[in-house]
Design a protein around this motif. Structure first.
Motif, PDB file in Angstrom:
ATOM      1  N   LEU A 109       0.733  -1.198  -0.054  1.00  0.00           N
ATOM      2  CA  LEU A 109       0.097   0.111   0.070  1.00  0.00           C
ATOM      3  C   LEU A 109       1.043   1.357  -0.053  1.00  0.00           C
ATOM      4  CD1 LEU A 109      -2.559   1.493   0.308  1.00  0.00           C
ATOM      5  CD2 LEU A 109      -2.425   1.190   2.919  1.00  0.00           C
ATOM      6  N   VAL A 110       0.740   2.159  -1.119  1.00  0.00           N
ATOM      7  CA  VAL A 110       1.490   3.433  -1.200  1.00  0.00           C
ATOM      8  C   VAL A 110       0.573   4.570  -0.867  1.00  0.00           C
ATOM      9  CG1 VAL A 110       2.984   4.777  -2.471  1.00  0.00           C
ATOM     10  CG2 VAL A 110       2.764   2.324  -2.829  1.00  0.00           C
ATOM     11  N   ALA A 111       1.009   5.463  -0.094  1.00  0.00           N
ATOM     12  CA  ALA A 111       0.399   6.389   0.320  1.00  0.00           C
ATOM     13  C   ALA A 111       1.075   7.659  -0.026  1.00  0.00           C
ATOM     14  CB  ALA A 111      -0.021   6.525   1.822  1.00  0.00           C
ATOM     15  N   ASP A 112       0.838   8.241  -1.057  1.00  0.00           N
ATOM     16  CA  ASP A 112       1.719   9.568  -1.563  1.00  0.00           C
ATOM     17  C   ASP A 112       0.975  10.602  -2.158  1.00  0.00           C
ATOM     18  OD1 ASP A 112       3.613  11.073  -3.432  1.00  0.00           O
ATOM     19  OD2 ASP A 112       5.111   9.898  -2.062  1.00  0.00           O
ATOM     20  N   PRO A 113       0.855  11.819  -1.951  1.00  0.00           N
ATOM     21  CA  PRO A 113       0.195  12.916  -2.604  1.00  0.00           C
ATOM     22  C   PRO A 113       0.327  12.926  -4.204  1.00  0.00           C
ATOM     23  CG  PRO A 113       2.017  13.887  -1.367  1.00  0.00           C
ATOM     24  CD  PRO A 113       2.123  12.349  -0.796  1.00  0.00           C
ATOM     25  N   GLN A 168      -7.271   7.826   3.820  1.00  0.00           N
ATOM     26  CA  GLN A 168      -7.421   6.755   3.137  1.00  0.00           C
ATOM     27  C   GLN A 168      -6.532   5.766   3.163  1.00  0.00           C
ATOM     28  OE1 GLN A 168      -7.921   7.692  -1.155  1.00  0.00           O
ATOM     29  NE2 GLN A 168      -7.475   9.864  -0.544  1.00  0.00           N
ATOM     30  N   ALA A 169      -5.184   5.928   3.627  1.00  0.00           N
ATOM     31  CA  ALA A 169      -4.236   4.813   4.165  1.00  0.00           C
ATOM     32  C   ALA A 169      -4.714   4.056   5.096  1.00  0.00           C
ATOM     33  CB  ALA A 169      -2.839   5.395   4.095  1.00  0.00           C
ATOM     34  N   PRO A 191      -0.671  14.201   3.636  1.00  0.00           N
ATOM     35  CA  PRO A 191      -1.667  14.934   3.865  1.00  0.00           C
ATOM     36  C   PRO A 191      -2.742  14.430   4.673  1.00  0.00           C
ATOM     37  CG  PRO A 191      -2.143  14.655   1.681  1.00  0.00           C
ATOM     38  CD  PRO A 191      -0.810  13.923   2.005  1.00  0.00           C
ATOM     39  N   VAL A 192      -3.496  15.379   5.480  1.00  0.00           N
ATOM     40  CA  VAL A 192      -4.931  15.059   6.178  1.00  0.00           C
ATOM     41  C   VAL A 192      -4.338  14.310   7.350  1.00  0.00           C
ATOM     42  CG1 VAL A 192      -7.029  13.862   6.299  1.00  0.00           C
ATOM     43  CG2 VAL A 192      -6.208  14.703   3.966  1.00  0.00           C
ATOM     44  N   ILE A 193      -3.874  13.166   7.240  1.00  0.00           N
ATOM     45  CA  ILE A 193      -3.211  12.296   8.621  1.00  0.00           C
ATOM     46  C   ILE A 193      -1.809  12.336   8.171  1.00  0.00           C
ATOM     47  CG2 ILE A 193      -3.182  10.600   9.945  1.00  0.00           C
ATOM     48  CD1 ILE A 193      -6.074  10.049   9.520  1.00  0.00           C
ATOM     49  N   GLY A 194      -0.811  12.982   8.866  1.00  0.00           N
ATOM     50  CA  GLY A 194       0.498  12.884   8.887  1.00  0.00           C
ATOM     51  C   GLY A 194       1.216  11.697   8.730  1.00  0.00           C
ATOM     52  N   GLU A 232       1.672  10.399  12.395  1.00  0.00           N
ATOM     53  CA  GLU A 232       0.533  10.005  13.089  1.00  0.00           C
ATOM     54  C   GLU A 232      -0.150   8.746  12.431  1.00  0.00           C
ATOM     55  OE1 GLU A 232       1.242  13.085  11.940  1.00  0.00           O
ATOM     56  OE2 GLU A 232       1.165  13.947  13.788  1.00  0.00           O
ATOM     57  N   PHE A 233      -0.138   8.608  11.218  1.00  0.00           N
ATOM     58  CA  PHE A 233      -0.447   7.134  10.408  1.00  0.00           C
ATOM     59  C   PHE A 233       0.434   6.301  11.450  1.00  0.00           C
ATOM     60  CE2 PHE A 233       0.699   3.922   7.672  1.00  0.00           C
ATOM     61  CZ  PHE A 233      -0.925   3.519   7.252  1.00  0.00           C
ATOM     62  N   VAL A 234       1.706   6.078  11.358  1.00  0.00           N
ATOM     63  CA  VAL A 234       2.427   5.327  12.032  1.00  0.00           C
ATOM     64  C   VAL A 234       1.835   4.821  13.391  1.00  0.00           C
ATOM     65  CG1 VAL A 234       4.840   4.505  12.922  1.00  0.00           C
ATOM     66  CG2 VAL A 234       4.559   5.894  10.619  1.00  0.00           C
ATOM     67  N   ARG A 235       1.566   6.169  14.183  1.00  0.00           N
ATOM     68  CA  ARG A 235       1.273   5.750  15.666  1.00  0.00           C
ATOM     69  C   ARG A 235      -0.052   5.043  15.570  1.00  0.00           C
ATOM     70  NH1 ARG A 235       2.708  12.151  17.149  1.00  0.00           N
ATOM     71  NH2 ARG A 235       4.870  11.721  17.709  1.00  0.00           N
TER      72      ARG A 235
END
Length: 239
Positions: free
Chosen positions: A21-25, A52-53, A72-75, A78-81
């Motif tokens: 899963l790739v999360a990139d703007p 979305q990720a 963006p949206v959730i950095g 924060e995503f890792v946490r």
């Protein structure tokens, strides 16, 4: 959202290929990366923000997640946490210039490793396959003389002392250590560290080498040696 060519199974998962899963703007970057990785047998899903990720990570249970430090949206941190509250999924952080602080914070929060952004398939593939085969937690440290570089922890030690390096100097040291005792040309350094084919920016390399030597305490230029007219060579000066 970029969907894999073959939909992943969730219940009773019997995957025979890794799911990333790739999360990139940057949508174009994700499309290009997916096209190359899928030729290597990796199924890729792409999203453009952290919210979305999180949703897709929960729905499809990918084997590894690659998130941009500029998510963006959730950095990214924060995503890792958030992921670490429920899952032990490997998370790779894509970092570029100016992202050193996010890299440290993400690794502290539980990210698996940092990778260069723009992304490089030869760097990503071993990490993806290690996650798929359950070897993602394997320590990845390089040691040359008094210098130890741990890719997973984004950490460098010299004689047991932690040395903090900016991202580009970390990547430069990593490349030199992977090629220890071999001379690497300036063109090779530009290609593998700066991801550029530009051959006229040798002063840029020289400046970074000078700063790296100073941080490592290489005051006599015996750890990172200059090969005049060619490039540089990192050697074990204690051998």
């Amino acid at each position: 959202m970029i969907q894999p060519q073959t939909a992943p199974e969730v219940d009773g998962d019997t995957r025979t290929a890794p799911m990333l899963l790739v999360a990139d703007p940057e949508v174009a970057m994700v499309h290009d990366l997916a096209a190359v990785l899928e030729r290597e047998g990796v199924r890729v899903m792409g999203v453009t923000d952290g919210a979305q990720a999180l949703l897709q990570a929960g729905a499809f249970r990918p084997d590894v997640v690659l998130v941009s430090a500029s998510l963006p949206v959730i950095g990214a941190v924060e995503f890792v946490r958030a992921v670490r509250l429920t899952r032990a999924i490997p998370v790779l952080l894509g970092v570029g210039e100016g992202h050193a602080q996010q890299a440290v914070q993400a690794l502290t929060a539980g990210a698996t490793a940092c990778v260069a952004r723009p992304y490089r398939v030869p760097e990503l593939l071993p990490l993806i396959h290690a996650a798929f085969t359950g070897e993602a937690g394997t320590r990845r440290a390089l040691v040359v003389g008094p210098v130890e570089l741990d890719v997973n922890a984004y950490q460098v030690r010299v004689g047991g002392r932690v040395v903090h390096l900016p991202l580009r100097e970390f990547e430069l040291l990593h490349y030199l250590m992977r090629n220890a005792h071999r001379t690497v040309t300036r063109e090779q350094i530009m290609r593998h560290v700066w991801n550029s084919t530009e051959t006229t920016s040798t002063n840029t390399i020289a400046v970074h080498v000078k700063r790296l030597r100073a941080r490592l305490g290489d005051n006599d230029d015996q750890l990172i040696q200059t090969v005049r007219g060619v490039g540089y060579r990192l050697v074990d000066r204690t051998a």
